[in-house]
Design a protein around this motif. Structure first.
Motif, PDB file in Angstrom:
ATOM      1  N   ALA A   1       2.292  -4.492   7.655  1.00  0.00           N
ATOM      2  CA  ALA A   1       3.059  -3.366   7.095  1.00  0.00           C
ATOM      3  C   ALA A   1       4.208  -3.952   6.275  1.00  0.00           C
ATOM      4  O   ALA A   1       5.309  -4.147   6.787  1.00  0.00           O
ATOM      5  N   PRO A   2       3.962  -4.242   4.997  1.00  0.00           N
ATOM      6  CA  PRO A   2       4.958  -4.981   4.192  1.00  0.00           C
ATOM      7  C   PRO A   2       6.316  -4.301   4.119  1.00  0.00           C
ATOM      8  O   PRO A   2       7.318  -4.954   3.861  1.00  0.00           O
ATOM      9  N   VAL A   3       6.350  -2.989   4.355  1.00  0.00           N
ATOM     10  CA  VAL A   3       7.639  -2.294   4.279  1.00  0.00           C
ATOM     11  C   VAL A   3       8.630  -2.867   5.291  1.00  0.00           C
ATOM     12  O   VAL A   3       9.842  -2.878   5.066  1.00  0.00           O
ATOM     13  N   LEU A   4       8.102  -3.407   6.421  1.00  0.00           N
ATOM     14  CA  LEU A   4       8.996  -3.980   7.441  1.00  0.00           C
ATOM     15  C   LEU A   4       9.825  -5.120   6.872  1.00  0.00           C
ATOM     16  O   LEU A   4      10.980  -5.298   7.236  1.00  0.00           O
ATOM     17  N   ASP A   5       9.238  -5.908   5.990  1.00  0.00           N
ATOM     18  CA  ASP A   5       9.967  -7.025   5.377  1.00  0.00           C
ATOM     19  C   ASP A   5      10.911  -6.548   4.285  1.00  0.00           C
ATOM     20  O   ASP A   5      11.924  -7.170   4.012  1.00  0.00           O
ATOM     21  N   ARG A   6      10.519  -5.445   3.638  1.00  0.00           N
ATOM     22  CA  ARG A   6      11.300  -4.964   2.493  1.00  0.00           C
ATOM     23  C   ARG A   6      12.392  -3.994   2.920  1.00  0.00           C
ATOM     24  O   ARG A   6      13.045  -3.384   2.091  1.00  0.00           O
TER      25      ARG A   6
ATOM     26  N   ILE B   1      17.712  -8.309   1.804  1.00  0.00           N
ATOM     27  CA  ILE B   1      17.571  -9.768   1.873  1.00  0.00           C
ATOM     28  C   ILE B   1      16.319 -10.124   1.067  1.00  0.00           C
ATOM     29  O   ILE B   1      15.343  -9.373   1.084  1.00  0.00           O
ATOM     30  N   SER B   2      16.359 -11.245   0.362  1.00  0.00           N
ATOM     31  CA  SER B   2      15.236 -11.580  -0.527  1.00  0.00           C
ATOM     32  C   SER B   2      13.996 -11.958   0.286  1.00  0.00           C
ATOM     33  O   SER B   2      14.086 -12.305   1.464  1.00  0.00           O
ATOM     34  N   ALA B   3      12.844 -11.894  -0.388  1.00  0.00           N
ATOM     35  CA  ALA B   3      11.579 -12.188   0.286  1.00  0.00           C
ATOM     36  C   ALA B   3      11.585 -13.603   0.866  1.00  0.00           C
ATOM     37  O   ALA B   3      11.086 -13.846   1.974  1.00  0.00           O
TER      38      ALA B   3
ATOM     39  N   ASP C   1       4.539 -14.615  -6.261  1.00  0.00           N
ATOM     40  CA  ASP C   1       4.332 -13.233  -6.662  1.00  0.00           C
ATOM     41  C   ASP C   1       2.921 -12.824  -6.256  1.00  0.00           C
ATOM     42  O   ASP C   1       1.940 -13.223  -6.873  1.00  0.00           O
TER      43      ASP C   1
ATOM     44  N   THR D   1       1.398 -10.199  -6.561  1.00  0.00           N
ATOM     45  CA  THR D   1       0.635  -9.350  -7.478  1.00  0.00           C
ATOM     46  C   THR D   1      -0.098 -10.175  -8.528  1.00  0.00           C
ATOM     47  O   THR D   1      -0.949  -9.674  -9.233  1.00  0.00           O
ATOM     48  N   LYS D   2       0.274 -11.479  -8.641  1.00  0.00           N
ATOM     49  CA  LYS D   2      -0.413 -12.358  -9.604  1.00  0.00           C
ATOM     50  C   LYS D   2      -1.414 -13.245  -8.862  1.00  0.00           C
ATOM     51  O   LYS D   2      -1.105 -13.770  -7.800  1.00  0.00           O
TER      52      LYS D   2
END
Lengths: 236, 546
Positions: free
Chosen positions: B378-383, B387-389, B518, B520-521
């Motif tokens: 659940a990537p939202v937990l990190d976002r 704080i940066s990725a 990234d 997405t790339k």
């Protein structure tokens, strides 16, 4: 007299944005989208299933690469990896994102404390009450109904500071009373200068919250008023 | 006034009950439909196995090459065992028995999940027929795991040929009996409400945790070992255990219909999740599957976390709480410790000690990475935090790093006590801890294989191309970054130059694991793979056009 251009950049600026899950422009799910959202504005994305509402939201949240065009959020190209983006943009997508070992209250406490907020306990109590989770605040998310889990995710977005809210069908799984309260909360958000971008199928939410609406279809994209957008949903 | 509704009018084409499919027919129909969707080449999977093995061979070759270049001789390991073989076998038995009970109880053993539960449980077919293949597997799997565990336990106890043979038989019968006893529990539970903690799960976990505790206690206190060699009643034991297992099989098969649909769905959901994780070789999913709670959660008190100030402490507190509140993960750390400790105590050859140490270390680290694995799902937990990725991943590595430091100190200390150079090995342990933590973070954030591509039909069912590469992501980093440890262990010992090297490789591994590209790339490997697929499609098109 010509209108004077505002010097403040819009919260969101989408220019000829093509989105889809392939790697070429041919796999775009809808025609290019161009729209601006000023501070204090509410943008609703509407359309029938599969027209690209959630896909556009994911791109705006930096979770999906664009097939064409560009999106700027808070005056910068979207890069969700940066601290600035994460501090200012709160995202609630259509997925269950929680840690099963933590209770509802603990999720909200960690979120508020993680953002360095003051008066955390009072804020968390307020959010718990506002989203109707008082009786379940000490339960783990796995013990909640799907609607209650949705409330938890929305509460987590509201308990933290933000400039822009990105919501994917926030009305999903909520009862009508909670939908009304959510609409009120989003109106308040706008009145305080925050921006709201949401994909929705709820005409009431569109009328109450949106300042402009993007209507998506396979062969056309229209940017219309809130009333026209609500009618477009009702006509689907 | 409206006419009364009759079933015939609502469902004019309703079949006669005699025409309803049997459970067996329904199973076959589903299997045929599933197999129709495969089409990937089995060679793709073979090529991936080759890539994974290749990276391990490289690591070993580098280590051996370095030993040769330094003109060092290979170490033979500690000369004397400090733990009696019989105690070793008892420890192994506790772990095996606990493992069988815990696993069987978590997975059902009888269940029906996913699409099958939706389509089959609502069909008017007989449930005994639908459940029979799964039911047959229960004693077979229980017996197989028991036999393997028995062979290990008797081998550890220095048993003779006949003793091993009878022992394996007894363990196999015992394994089948334990698995069937768990099934009988499901039948007897009937439609009763599920408890928060299933008693069988608790018993299994406690037995598993008791294994390493007994091992360490015995190593420290040195009590006299029980004389297993004098045990002569093996045939009687085998007969009793096998007889009881057969009785339970007969009884449970006749009562399969009594298992509640709710129980079948709940257990089936867990086992389908775990089965999918095994066939896709996704250890993240396997961990999640075994942690699934299907019983209603009892209300608990909430902590207030007053010490949390800012995003890093929030993430670390969240991860630590997730770890601490999951007994399965805490037990896994202890069991992994026994894997690292026991070969040293048993005085086994150095390469076995080393392999156990690396595997045990990685298993322990895996238990600490649940927070990162959840965040990947659940990537939202990190976002969620300001704080940066890059910083999020570093923060998510703090809990694994802390636990692994605590894990490495006693394990490497014992290693040092057995092999000499206690302080040197302790320092080496501290330097290796970041590598294990890095491995688990890398594994947690790996991209899942693409299930949209044509699946490869393997012996365990269809799998997506790329599963082996995904499986290796994490262990590959650990193996490569621990090359200095390998050289130190097999030849030179914990000398300063190797410590410096280990520091460098651990730091590099940590950087690689917490780096955020990234997503997405596509990566260069993904681009190369896409290009290869494009060429294959082009080739196939030309062939078809000719």
């Amino acid at each position: 007299m010509p209108k004077r251009k505002s010097s403040t950049p819009p919260l969101v600026r989408a220019s000829s944005v093509s989105v889809g899950y392939g790697s070429t422009i041919d796999s775009a799910v809808c025609p290019p989208i161009s729209v601006d959202l000023p501070a204090g504005g509410g943008l609703a994305i509407v359309g029938s299933n599969g027209t690209g509402k959630s896909t556009f939201l994911r791109a705006a949240a930096g979770l999906l690469d664009l097939l064409g065009g560009s999106i700027q959020v808070l005056g910068r190209p979207v890069d969700e990896r940066t601290q600035q983006f994460r501090a200012q943009v709160a995202v609630v997508l259509d997925e269950d994102s929680y840690l099963p070992a933590l209770t509802v209250r603990e999720h909200l406490l960690l979120t508020a404390r993680g953002h360095g907020m003051s008066e955390v306990t009072a804020r968390v109590n307020e959010a718990i009450e506002e989203f109707g989770l008082t009786a379940r605040q000490n339960a783990a998310p796995t013990a909640l109904s799907s609607g209650q889990r949705r409330r938890l995710l929305l509460a987590a977005a509201f308990v933290r500071p933000r400039t822009l809210l990105v919501l994917d069908e926030p009305e999903q799984r909520l009862d009508s009373g909670m939908r009304d309260r959510l609409a009120e909360r989003l109106k308040l958000e706008r009145s305080q200068g925050g921006g709201v971008v949401m994909a929705t199928h709820d005409p009431v939410l569109v009328r109450e919250v949106a300042s402009k609406v993007v209507v998506l279809a396979e062969d056309e994209v229209r940017v219309v008023s809130a009333e026209a957008g609500a009618q477009a949903i009702e006509a689907l | 006034m409206s006419e009364p509704i009759t079933p015939g009018r609502l469902h004019p084409e309703q079949a006669d009950p005699e025409d309803w499919p049997t459970g067996r027919q329904l199973r076959r129909l589903t299997r045929d439909a599933t197999e129709a969707h495969t089409g990937g080449s089995f060679m793709e999977a073979i090529a991936e196995v080759y890539s994974v093995l290749f990276s391990m061979v490289i690591a070993l070759a580098v280590a051996l090459g370095a030993v040769q270049a330094l003109n060092a001789t290979l170490s033979t390991g500690p000369e004397q065992a400090t733990l009696d073989p019989t105690w070793l076998s008892i420890v192994a038995t506790l772990i095996v028995v606990g493992g069988i009970i815990g696993l069987a109880a978590r997975l059902g053993p009888i269940g029906m999940g996913g699409g099958r539960a939706t389509w089959w449980l609502t069909a008017p077919a007989d449930r005994r027929g639908l459940l029979r293949p799964r039911f047959v597997l229960v004693p077979v799997l229980g017996g197989s795991v028991g036999a393997a565990g028995g062979a290990l336990a008797l081998f550890l106890a220095d048993g003779t040929g006949t003793q091993i043979l009878w022992g394996v038989g007894a363990f196999a019968a015992g394994g089948a009996l334990l698995a069937m006893a768990t099934t009988a529990g499901q039948v007897l539970r009937g439609n009763r409400k599920e408890r928060r903690v299933r008693p069988a799960v608790l018993i299994g976990d406690l037995l598993m945790a008791a294994g390493p505790v007994v091992g360490i206690a015995v190593a420290l206190l040195r009590p006299p070992a029980p004389q297993v060699q004098n045990f002569t009643a093996w045939p009687v034991l085998v007969a009793i255990l096998a007889g009881l297992a057969v009785v339970l099989v007969w009884w449970a098969e006749r009562n399969l219909e009594k298992i509640a649909g709710r129980e079948l769905r709940a257990r089936g959901a867990v086992s389908a999740y775990a089965g999918g994780a095994v066939t896709s070789m996704d250890t993240r999913e396997l961990g999640r599957a075994l942690s699934v709670v299907t019983a209603p959660d009892s209300r608990r008190r909430s902590a207030s976390f007053p010490w949390v100030r800012g995003p890093v402490s929030a993430i670390v507190t969240g991860d630590a709480t997730v770890f601490w509140r999951s007994p399965r993960h805490v037990i896994q750390v202890f069991v992994a410790a026994s894997l690292g400790l026991l070969p040293v105590l048993a005085g086994w050859p150095i390469w076995l000690n080393l392999a156990s140490l690396v595997v045990g270390g990685y298993l322990a680290a895996m238990a600490t990475g649940e927070g990162a694995r959840r965040a990947e799902m659940a990537p939202v937990l990190d976002r969620h935090f300001p704080i940066s990725a890059f910083d999020v991943r570093k923060a998510r590595a703090i809990v694994p790093l802390t636990v692994m430091i605590l894990w490495c100190v006693p394990i490497f200390g014992l290693w040092g006590a057995a092999h000499g150079h206690l302080v040197g090995w302790l320092i080496f342990g501290l330097l290796c801890a970041p590598t294990f933590a890095a491995g688990v973070i890398r594994a947690a954030y790996r991209k899942p294989p693409d299930w949209n591509k044509p699946l490869v039909n393997g012996p365990a069912g269809p799998v997506a191309p790329g599963v082996m590469l995904a499986f290796a992501r994490g262990p590959d980093l650990v193996v490569l970054a621990l090359i200095p440890l390998v050289i130190a262990a097999i030849a030179i010992g914990p000398v300063p130059i190797l410590m410096m090297l280990q520091l460098s490789t651990s730091a590099l591994g940590f950087f690689v694991a917490t780096r955020v590209k990234d997503e997405t790339k596509p990566s260069w490997m993904e681009q190369a793979q896409a290009e290869q697929e494009r060429q294959q499609r082009e080739k196939a098109r030309r062939k078809g056009g000719r």
